[in-house]
Design a protein around this motif. Structure first.
Motif, PDB file in Angstrom:
ATOM      1  N   SER A 144      24.427  36.591  33.916  1.00 37.14           N
ATOM      2  CA  SER A 144      24.023  37.707  33.099  1.00 37.14           C
ATOM      3  C   SER A 144      23.656  38.609  34.206  1.00 37.14           C
ATOM      4  N   GLY A 145      22.836  38.535  35.114  1.00 35.49           N
ATOM      5  CA  GLY A 145      22.202  39.288  36.276  1.00 35.49           C
ATOM      6  C   GLY A 145      22.940  40.198  37.037  1.00 35.49           C
ATOM      7  N   SER A 146      24.148  39.815  37.138  1.00 38.83           N
ATOM      8  CA  SER A 146      25.125  40.410  37.979  1.00 38.83           C
ATOM      9  C   SER A 146      26.547  40.934  37.283  1.00 38.83           C
ATOM     10  N   PHE A 147      26.146  40.878  36.059  1.00 39.51           N
ATOM     11  CA  PHE A 147      27.397  41.655  35.115  1.00 39.51           C
ATOM     12  C   PHE A 147      27.647  43.102  35.035  1.00 39.51           C
ATOM     13  N   ASN A 148      28.828  43.581  35.462  1.00 40.21           N
ATOM     14  CA  ASN A 148      28.793  45.000  35.580  1.00 40.21           C
ATOM     15  C   ASN A 148      30.197  45.223  34.610  1.00 40.21           C
ATOM     16  N   SER A 149      30.339  46.535  34.134  1.00 39.97           N
ATOM     17  CA  SER A 149      31.492  46.952  33.488  1.00 39.97           C
ATOM     18  C   SER A 149      31.869  48.206  33.350  1.00 39.97           C
ATOM     19  N   GLN A 150      33.096  48.608  33.366  1.00 42.35           N
ATOM     20  CA  GLN A 150      33.492  49.998  33.352  1.00 42.35           C
ATOM     21  C   GLN A 150      34.879  50.226  32.914  1.00 42.35           C
ATOM     22  N   SER A 151      35.066  51.143  32.468  1.00 41.42           N
ATOM     23  CA  SER A 151      36.314  51.675  31.284  1.00 41.42           C
ATOM     24  C   SER A 151      36.623  52.982  31.484  1.00 41.42           C
ATOM     25  N   THR A 152      37.990  53.321  31.165  1.00 42.54           N
ATOM     26  CA  THR A 152      38.521  54.346  31.039  1.00 42.54           C
ATOM     27  C   THR A 152      38.172  55.135  29.932  1.00 42.54           C
ATOM     28  N   MET A 153      37.462  54.430  28.923  1.00 39.44           N
ATOM     29  CA  MET A 153      36.822  55.106  27.579  1.00 39.44           C
ATOM     30  C   MET A 153      35.717  55.870  28.183  1.00 39.44           C
ATOM     31  N   ILE A 170      39.677  48.392  31.075  1.00 37.70           N
ATOM     32  CA  ILE A 170      38.426  47.940  31.646  1.00 37.70           C
ATOM     33  C   ILE A 170      38.274  47.016  32.735  1.00 37.70           C
ATOM     34  N   ILE A 171      37.291  47.175  33.389  1.00 31.78           N
ATOM     35  CA  ILE A 171      37.041  46.159  34.377  1.00 31.78           C
ATOM     36  C   ILE A 171      35.602  45.585  34.535  1.00 31.78           C
ATOM     37  N   ASP A 172      35.633  44.193  34.579  1.00 33.51           N
ATOM     38  CA  ASP A 172      34.275  43.488  34.518  1.00 33.51           C
ATOM     39  C   ASP A 172      34.039  42.802  35.825  1.00 33.51           C
ATOM     40  N   PRO A 184      35.507  42.371  50.629  1.00 32.82           N
ATOM     41  CA  PRO A 184      34.486  43.356  50.261  1.00 32.82           C
ATOM     42  C   PRO A 184      34.399  43.280  48.871  1.00 32.82           C
ATOM     43  N   ARG A 185      33.164  43.904  48.347  1.00 34.20           N
ATOM     44  CA  ARG A 185      32.974  43.920  47.096  1.00 34.20           C
ATOM     45  C   ARG A 185      33.706  45.239  46.442  1.00 34.20           C
ATOM     46  N   THR A 186      34.323  44.994  45.153  1.00 34.03           N
ATOM     47  CA  THR A 186      35.211  46.020  44.675  1.00 34.03           C
ATOM     48  C   THR A 186      34.504  47.135  44.031  1.00 34.03           C
ATOM     49  N   ASP A 187      34.903  48.489  44.143  1.00 33.87           N
ATOM     50  CA  ASP A 187      34.299  49.646  43.760  1.00 33.87           C
ATOM     51  C   ASP A 187      35.068  49.761  42.430  1.00 33.87           C
ATOM     52  N   LEU A 188      34.225  49.447  41.340  1.00 34.15           N
ATOM     53  CA  LEU A 188      34.832  49.763  39.868  1.00 34.15           C
ATOM     54  C   LEU A 188      35.142  51.319  39.614  1.00 34.15           C
ATOM     55  N   ASN A 189      34.485  52.274  40.151  1.00 29.91           N
ATOM     56  CA  ASN A 189      35.011  53.671  40.013  1.00 29.91           C
ATOM     57  C   ASN A 189      36.184  53.956  40.447  1.00 29.91           C
ATOM     58  N   ILE A 190      36.558  53.524  41.590  1.00 22.51           N
ATOM     59  CA  ILE A 190      37.798  53.692  42.128  1.00 22.51           C
ATOM     60  C   ILE A 190      39.095  53.034  41.483  1.00 22.51           C
ATOM     61  N   VAL A 191      38.734  51.768  41.222  1.00 19.00           N
ATOM     62  CA  VAL A 191      39.751  51.157  40.285  1.00 19.00           C
ATOM     63  C   VAL A 191      40.034  51.991  39.018  1.00 19.00           C
ATOM     64  N   ILE A 192      38.783  52.329  38.312  1.00 14.24           N
ATOM     65  CA  ILE A 192      39.211  53.203  37.085  1.00 14.24           C
ATOM     66  C   ILE A 192      39.777  54.332  37.172  1.00 14.24           C
TER      67      ILE A 192
END
Length: 649
Positions: free
Chosen positions: A392-401, A354-356, A330-338
């Motif tokens: 480029s079309g699927s890039f997503n990124s989230q960080s603790t910052m 950060i997670i990309d 399954p696809r990773t939920d970035l919010n949960i990881v962060i």
């Protein structure tokens, strides 16, 4: 009137201090034949040898001729075994010389033809050796016996001065562990453990750690040579079974650098950390790891890391990591990881992660996720990290910052980037480029759908991109990088003559560009090569490489080429025949003053004699550029019937 200072008026101390900043080859090249006084200073100069892939055999032989009288003064050696025109350089120098006072030794890229027997015998006798490092990640090029003997000799070395051992070549170590007792004076040890799943098991790694009672800094790379999984299910990696009463006690270890390409989970890692109660610095790297289904999901769970580190390494001051994972659903939920890693933001000073995430370019749905901490690059022995091509079309990124505009701080050590521009281009909300230090850039763009009808319409209408389309691409790229900082750019095959305006508008923004890779058909296209906006950019290019798709570099284009690119030092081209090489190389030698290297691939040989002898090349260069200094020992030519290479410096 100023006082004139001549070279011969300088004191011996100044020369000695100057020589401390130079490698042995530089010293002998610049001062070797100067006078008797300099020669006498050589006798008391400690020498450092550096041979890299850019050197040639003539330089090695020149250096060796001086080492005949000075090899006992060599205290440091760093040798790349494969140079530009020869191999087995390590063997050559060690067969000719005895480096009896060597203190620091590093070997790089062992060639398959190299036999290390004599080298190993010499190393065994080095009683002043302080540090030994071999960097050869391609284990195939080293034979099994050399791997065994080198590992055995180094891990049992008796030099009381030896402090650091780094064996960066893949080996299993299973056949020597029972007969080894690591010297107590070793404070730093780095090993690359490679083999079947039983070789890279937790038990096997613990057996190695049993040797490290006095070591303070440990680095381990662990890689499974077998496929990660062949199962049709998605699930957690099983927890290993370990005898917890037989764990080694490594009370002196304060730094642990762990890199692995194996299906370990945090439970496996915890057995290693339990041995290092006083650990202060833990640097962790995982992957690139590819798996369809079997995936250690707990590695991206910050709560699991928190519990493990608090329990087993309570004195830890630094926790840095980099994880690169290619997986399917399954696809990773970035919010949960962060959210799971936010504990560490308060735990450690200046800590963030950060997670990309982006989609894999394959027929099977999947993703690449990459996690990294803010200061990972400061503590890793090799700060370079590989970033796969990003669609480029699927890039997503989230960080603790909290501030998204600070995300660029995670990439400030990245200097190269591969970007695939898709038809989908989501809005980017960063106020400045995400990758701000990029100097080397490889660019691909989604291809126009190819059907017989589209091809027919292209022929009829000669469809080209508009200025608006090209400007839009440049604007979009400015969200990713500073084009003005680029030193090198590679346009992949999708940038053909129909997209020449894309290339034009991009290059116009590359004010510091010196290296260009481009399709031959685009390079010779009149609307591109004769473009007045690009001529100033062309004149600053120093390295150019063409790529081939149906169109070869033509001899008739040679004079325009040297006119457009007068600053070239390095050229790589493809032509049809060796006859074309002859017609092309002659104007290159006669018109490009700074030329240093030519490489031309050709596909049809010739019955004509090869005109490129060293004497002919030197004569052509002297006639064309009489003021240029020509170093005969650096000039070389290689022609294997498919590729001709010429080195001028």
């Amino acid at each position: 009137m100023g006082i004139e200072t001549r070279l011969e008026n300088l004191s011996n101390e100044i020369f000695v201090e100057t020589f401390d900043y130079l490698h042995a080859l530089d010293i002998f090249s610049a001062f070797g034949s100067l006078n008797k006084r300099i020669s006498s200073i050589f006798q008391s100069t400690l020498l450092c040898i550096v041979i890299s892939e850019i050197h040639c055999r003539n330089q090695v032989d020149f250096l060796s001729s001086y080492l005949t009288f000075h090899d006992h003064q060599v205290i440091s050696i760093q040798i790349d075994d494969t140079i530009r025109d020869d191999t087995s350089i390590i063997n050559l120098l060690f067969n000719r010389h005895d480096f009896i006072n060597l203190q620091f030794c590093k070997f790089v890229r062992i060639d398959q033809s190299t036999k290390l027997d004599n080298v190993i015998q010499q190393i065994k006798t080095f009683d002043k050796l302080v540090s030994f490092n071999i960097f050869n990640l391609n284990g195939i090029t080293m034979n099994r016996n050399d791997k065994y003997e080198l590992a055995r000799i180094m891990l049992m070395h008796k030099s009381s001065s030896l402090r650091s051992i780094a064996l960066h070549y893949p080996y299993h170590y299973s056949n020597i562990l029972n007969n080894i007792s690591l010297s107590s004076n070793i404070t730093s040890l780095y090993l690359y453990i490679y083999g079947s799943s039983s070789i890279v098991s937790v038990d096997s790694i613990l057996a190695i750690l049993h040797l490290c009672h006095r070591v303070r800094c440990i680095g381990l790379t662990v890689k499974d040579k077998e496929p990660v999984d062949n199962n049709d299910f998605y699930g957690p990696v099983p927890i290993p079974s370990v005898d917890e009463d037989d764990l080694p006690v490594l009370s002196h270890v304060i730094s642990f650098e762990l890199t692995f390409y194996v299906a370990w989970n945090t439970a496996s890692i915890s057995y290693l950390l339990r041995c290092m109660h006083n650990l202060k610095y833990f640097i962790f790297m995982f992957g690139p790891y590819k798996s369809k289904y079997l995936f250690p999901v707990d590695l991206i769970d910050g709560y699991v890391w928190q519990e493990m580190l608090e329990l087993y390494v309570p004195y830890l001051l630094k926790f840095e990591f980099h994880m690169s994972i290619w997986k399917y659903s399954p696809r990773t939920d970035l919010n949960i990881v962060i959210n799971s890693f936010k504990y560490f933001v308060n735990k450690y000073s200046n800590w963030h992660m950060i997670i990309d995430q982006w989609s894999l370019q394959s027929s099977t749905p999947g993703e690449c996720i990459m996690l990294r901490t803010l200061n990972y690059h400061k503590h890793k022995s090799n700060p370079y990290t590989y970033i796969p091509s990003i669609p480029s079309g699927s890039f997503n990124s989230q960080s603790t910052m909290e501030n998204i505009d600070d995300h660029y701080l995670f990439y400030k050590n990245e200097i190269d980037l591969r970007l695939y521009i898709t038809s989908e281009r989501p809005n980017i909300t960063y106020s400045s480029p995400l990758f701000q230090q990029i100097e080397f850039f490889k660019l691909e763009i989604s291809k126009i759908p190819s059907t017989w009808l589209n091809n027919f319409l292209d022929i009829v209408n000669f469809h080209e991109t508009s200025d608006d389309d090209a400007e839009e691409i440049v604007t979009y790229l400015s969200n990713w990088i500073y084009l003005s900082k680029l030193v090198e750019i590679k346009f992949e095959s999708s940038f053909n003559i129909y997209r020449w305006k894309y290339v034009q508008f991009i290059l116009q923004e590359c004010s510091n560009l010196t290296s260009l890779t481009i399709l031959t058909e685009l390079l010779i296209y009149s609307k591109f090569i004769d473009n007045s906006f690009l001529i100033p950019i062309f004149k600053q290019i120093e390295l150019i490489e063409t790529t081939f798709e149906d169109v070869y570099f033509s001899p008739s284009f040679s004079m325009k080429f040297v006119d457009r690119f007068p600053s070239l030092t390095h050229i790589k081209l493809q032509v049809i025949s060796f006859n074309d090489c002859v017609s092309i190389i002659d104007p290159f030698l006669s018109h490009l003053k700074n030329l240093s290297y030519i490489k031309i691939d050709y596909f049809e040989n010739s019955l004509l004699d090869d005109p490129f002898s060293l004497e002919n090349i030197i004569e052509k260069r002297r006639q064309a550029f009489p003021m240029n200094i020509i170093h005969k020992q650096l000039i070389d030519v290689k022609n294997d019937g498919e590729v001709i290479e010429i080195w001028l410096t």
